[in-house]
Motif scaffolding. Sequence first.
Motif, short mmCIF file in Angstrom:
data_model
loop_
_atom_site.label_atom_id
_atom_site.label_comp_id
_atom_site.label_asym_id
_atom_site.label_seq_id
_atom_site.Cartn_x
_atom_site.Cartn_y
_atom_site.Cartn_z
N LEU A 44 18.69 27.02 53.99
CA LEU A 44 17.66 26.23 54.18
C LEU A 44 17.86 25.37 52.74
N VAL A 45 16.80 26.88 52.41
CA VAL A 45 16.87 26.29 50.72
C VAL A 45 17.75 25.65 49.87
N TYR A 46 18.75 26.71 49.99
CA TYR A 46 20.36 26.21 48.97
C TYR A 46 20.46 24.80 49.51
N ALA A 47 20.57 23.89 51.42
CA ALA A 47 21.78 22.96 51.49
C ALA A 47 20.33 21.72 51.22
N VAL A 48 19.36 22.32 50.91
CA VAL A 48 18.07 21.24 50.74
C VAL A 48 18.26 20.96 49.30
N CYS A 49 18.44 21.85 48.76
CA CYS A 49 18.64 21.37 47.32
C CYS A 49 19.65 21.10 47.17
N ALA A 50 21.02 21.55 47.83
CA ALA A 50 22.33 21.28 47.39
C ALA A 50 22.71 19.45 48.02
N ILE A 51 21.85 19.42 49.01
CA ILE A 51 21.73 17.74 49.42
C ILE A 51 21.61 16.66 48.98
N TRP A 52 19.94 17.08 48.17
CA TRP A 52 19.10 16.08 46.93
C TRP A 52 19.77 16.41 46.08
N ASN A 53 20.69 16.91 45.40
CA ASN A 53 20.85 16.69 44.13
C ASN A 53 22.64 16.47 44.20
N ASP A 54 23.18 15.76 45.54
CA ASP A 54 24.35 15.75 45.34
C ASP A 54 25.30 16.31 45.61
N ALA A 55 25.04 17.89 45.98
CA ALA A 55 25.99 19.14 45.68
C ALA A 55 26.70 19.09 47.01
N TYR A 56 26.24 18.82 48.33
CA TYR A 56 26.62 19.35 49.61
C TYR A 56 27.55 18.43 49.70
N PHE A 57 28.27 17.83 49.53
CA PHE A 57 29.27 17.55 50.60
C PHE A 57 30.34 16.81 49.38
N ALA A 58 31.83 17.87 49.82
CA ALA A 58 33.19 17.91 48.81
C ALA A 58 33.71 16.70 48.74
N ILE A 95 18.07 19.85 58.10
CA ILE A 95 19.06 19.53 57.43
C ILE A 95 20.07 18.06 57.94
N ILE A 96 19.31 17.60 59.12
CA ILE A 96 20.00 16.29 59.47
C ILE A 96 19.38 15.20 58.65
N THR A 97 17.63 15.87 58.80
CA THR A 97 16.57 15.28 58.21
C THR A 97 17.09 14.76 56.52
N VAL A 98 17.07 16.01 56.12
CA VAL A 98 17.02 16.13 54.64
C VAL A 98 18.85 14.14 53.57
N ILE A 99 19.12 14.87 55.03
CA ILE A 99 20.70 14.43 54.75
C ILE A 99 20.08 12.42 54.71
N LEU A 100 19.81 12.31 55.74
CA LEU A 100 18.93 11.06 56.31
C LEU A 100 18.23 10.73 55.22
N LEU A 101 17.06 11.57 54.70
CA LEU A 101 16.55 11.37 53.87
C LEU A 101 16.62 10.61 52.52
N LYS A 102 18.40 11.60 52.39
CA LYS A 102 18.78 10.94 50.94
C LYS A 102 19.57 10.20 51.03
N GLN A 149 18.91 7.85 53.15
CA GLN A 149 18.09 6.35 53.04
C GLN A 149 16.97 6.34 51.25
N LYS A 150 17.26 7.39 50.44
CA LYS A 150 17.20 6.75 48.99
C LYS A 150 18.50 6.39 48.25
N GLU A 151 19.50 6.19 48.00
CA GLU A 151 19.88 6.66 47.91
C GLU A 151 20.68 4.90 47.91
N LYS A 152 20.56 4.58 49.29
CA LYS A 152 19.94 2.76 50.16
C LYS A 152 19.18 2.40 49.14
N ARG A 153 18.24 2.81 49.20
CA ARG A 153 17.03 1.77 47.99
C ARG A 153 17.75 1.96 46.67
N GLU A 154 17.46 2.88 46.01
CA GLU A 154 17.88 2.43 44.69
C GLU A 154 19.21 1.77 44.23
N GLN A 155 19.83 1.39 45.38
CA GLN A 155 21.39 0.34 45.18
C GLN A 155 21.35 -1.20 45.33
#
Length: 185
Positions: free
Chosen positions: A100-114, A168-175, A177-183
Amino acid sequence: MEYRLQLRKRPFFSANAGLLFGISGGILFALLFLLISVTDTSIRRKYDERQMLKQRNAYKYAGFAMLGVAGFLLCWSLGGFPSFAKPEVLLFLIIFFWVLVYAVCAIWNDAYFALNESRSRLIGIFVTLTLLNLLLTGITICNGKLLTDGELNFHSLSLFCGILSATIITVILLKMQKEKREQEE
């Protein structure tokens, strides 16, 4: 004095065999899903240098979280508090918090998806995993097998897997949404 010797045939598919089968099946499904999520002909997932650095940090935070949960459970046990789960569930909870901690940290820092991985496929996989695990949890609850002697047993592991994949799905969707708002700004 009376002695009685009894031999019983142990069923092949015991609780431990079910747990082992579930873990093995989960690992095989995870490997299959990882192969499905890659977009090119390569089996390896490709990350850039920044992603690998962020993943190292996520591994570090996950390791500290794992130590924290293990320490908490140890103190709980040594403190004489009543057990709320069987030992296999407690061990799984330690792994659960690490992932859980790894996935949340990696997703939030754009390091989860290859770089060669499809986000939409991976989200679909996580949605499928969430629904499957929550369905299994519902069946377990209806059968009355979630608890044994007031403690969570290995049947409750599907509940934790469902919570993990839903988080994990929730964190991905929140991330996203954050990226869309920043764009937009």
